[in-house]
Design an enzyme around this catalytic site. Sequence first.
Site, PDB file in Angstrom:
ATOM      1  N   SER A 173      -5.545  -0.417   4.061  1.00 51.08           N
ATOM      2  CA  SER A 173      -4.541  -1.189   3.328  1.00 51.08           C
ATOM      3  C   SER A 173      -3.997  -2.268   4.247  1.00 51.08           C
ATOM      4  O   SER A 173      -4.380  -2.362   5.408  1.00 51.08           O
ATOM      5  CB  SER A 173      -3.402  -0.278   2.871  1.00 51.08           C
ATOM      6  OG  SER A 173      -2.580   0.031   3.987  1.00 51.08           O
ATOM      7  N   LYS A 174      -3.081  -3.044   3.687  1.00 49.64           N
ATOM      8  CA  LYS A 174      -2.514  -4.156   4.449  1.00 49.64           C
ATOM      9  C   LYS A 174      -1.913  -3.707   5.783  1.00 49.64           C
ATOM     10  O   LYS A 174      -1.833  -4.482   6.723  1.00 49.64           O
ATOM     11  CB  LYS A 174      -1.443  -4.863   3.616  1.00 49.64           C
ATOM     12  CG  LYS A 174      -2.058  -5.580   2.412  1.00 49.64           C
ATOM     13  CD  LYS A 174      -1.377  -6.931   2.179  1.00 49.64           C
ATOM     14  CE  LYS A 174      -2.105  -7.760   1.138  1.00 49.64           C
ATOM     15  NZ  LYS A 174      -1.820  -7.328  -0.248  1.00 49.64           N
ATOM     16  N   ARG A 175      -1.470  -2.447   5.817  1.00 51.08           N
ATOM     17  CA  ARG A 175      -0.891  -1.934   7.070  1.00 51.08           C
ATOM     18  C   ARG A 175      -1.873  -2.049   8.231  1.00 51.08           C
ATOM     19  O   ARG A 175      -1.498  -2.090   9.391  1.00 51.08           O
ATOM     20  CB  ARG A 175      -0.524  -0.450   6.930  1.00 51.08           C
ATOM     21  CG  ARG A 175       0.754  -0.189   6.193  1.00 51.08           C
ATOM     22  CD  ARG A 175       1.007   1.295   6.133  1.00 51.08           C
ATOM     23  NE  ARG A 175      -0.080   1.994   5.428  1.00 51.08           N
ATOM     24  CZ  ARG A 175      -0.764   3.004   5.923  1.00 51.08           C
ATOM     25  NH1 ARG A 175      -0.484   3.483   7.105  1.00 51.08           N
ATOM     26  NH2 ARG A 175      -1.740   3.557   5.217  1.00 51.08           N
ATOM     27  N   GLY A 217      -3.857  -4.490   8.805  1.00 52.45           N
ATOM     28  CA  GLY A 217      -4.199  -5.882   9.107  1.00 52.45           C
ATOM     29  C   GLY A 217      -4.815  -6.547   7.887  1.00 52.45           C
ATOM     30  O   GLY A 217      -4.677  -6.042   6.765  1.00 52.45           O
TER      31      GLY A 217
END
Length: 487
Positions: A255-257, A259
């Site tokens: 996920s965006k976490r 990167g």
Amino acid sequence: MSDAVRVRFAPSPTGTLHLGGARTAIYNWAFARRNNGAFILRIDDTDRERSTPENTAQILRSLRWLGLDWDEGPEVGGEHGPYFQTERHGHYVRALDAMRTSRAAYPCFCSAAELEAKREAARANGVSMGYDRTCRTLDAAEVASRLDAGTPCVWRLAVPLERGPVVVEDEVRGTLEFPIEAMDDFVLARSDGSPTYNFASVVDDAEMAISHVIRGDDHLTNTPRQVLVFEALGMAVPRFAHLSMIWGPDGKKLSKRHGATSVEAYQEQGYLPEALLNYLALLGWSLDGETTVVPPEVLTANFSLERVSKNPAIFDPEKLSWLNGTYLRDLDPDEFIARMLPWLERSELAIAADFTSRPDWYRALVPLISERVRHLDEVADKVAFFFTEPSIDDAALSKVLAKEGARAALEGARAALDRVVWNAAAIEAALREVPESIGAKPKDVFQTIRVAVSGSTVSPPLFESLELLGRDTVLARIDGAVALTER
Ligand code: GLU
């Protein structure tokens, strides 16, 4: 159904193309190419609120950038179109009509509140089934009169309970068995007539003669439902291959976490499409268990579902970056220049015509830089001093130019370079005599020259850089730096 391989990638344009979607697309494409089949792109845009033309355009751009081409779909057309679900409404209406006629679908008049109450009751009783099939047993006259009166209804699949379990021979995961009793009479069409994903997807896969559905295993629970719809429509059931999720390095769903997750973000960071394609292809598939560099033509010649792993793949940005560096180094110089130029143009350092006017200069620059970058977005910074006067950073000023001996080093270098033949070897030979003549360490002298010409304590190899800069520029920059030592 014929033996022809026909596969599809069916993104919902509710966002940009992300890495997981790109991998699914790559596997479908490679599978089609390997088997002389057709790769179809279908846009699942039935979620009208969240689907946008911009997202569709962006997804197509990213797929093209990765080097994927499709045989049927948006921009190319094909015999089984349209390829946007919003343009296929008539197909869903006809399919539902057929299922109504065969009684494979029935109308459900339960209100939202009634359905919620049923779900509540099911939860309280520990029953997983959310809907108790109430409307399935309404008598025919009752149904007819409610339909005639225009009573709002959804259409549900009458799950054939006598059928027995749905068994899927998944190409990746092996035999999967889904008990029929656990299957809800799920909704095929909503009260506004719009099809649900499970219905639209099957109608399209059937009409587009899809032979293999290759997709993420987040769709596993949909698969038995879809099998029942294929059967109800009297259509051949395709083969299925479910791909394991991609995890971040911490073992959680990517996920965006973790990167950047969109393909476009990697494009903007100066990744090469063939490197990203290679990296994503190996997230869950392998050529032989060890080869890490698998260019597109090797992938399309060798891809097989047998070598797709059941285990989640771990996305490792460091490895991707390393692989990209490998691809960059392996480009031939003119190709490297072609890829680099847009980045120089963007930073206003050079324009393409500059290469045409001095190709050999650019070709000599390539080896100085290609070993030292992993993505093209690092290039401009590293080569800027070849194109513009560098500003000497504070650290270099205080650590190098302000030091005792800096001035003597620069003046010694200037004298040595003034008369030398201008090539890297001769420049090196001349400069190597300076330290001894002024009683300084070679390291200090060279570092001082480096700062004077490049503005920084880190630069591409010094002597080759000096050659490329040219004598006039080098001498002028040394003079400029001498002036700074006088402060
Ligand atoms: N539009 C669906 C998705 O993006 C397609 C799933 C499928 O391949 O059936 O998840």
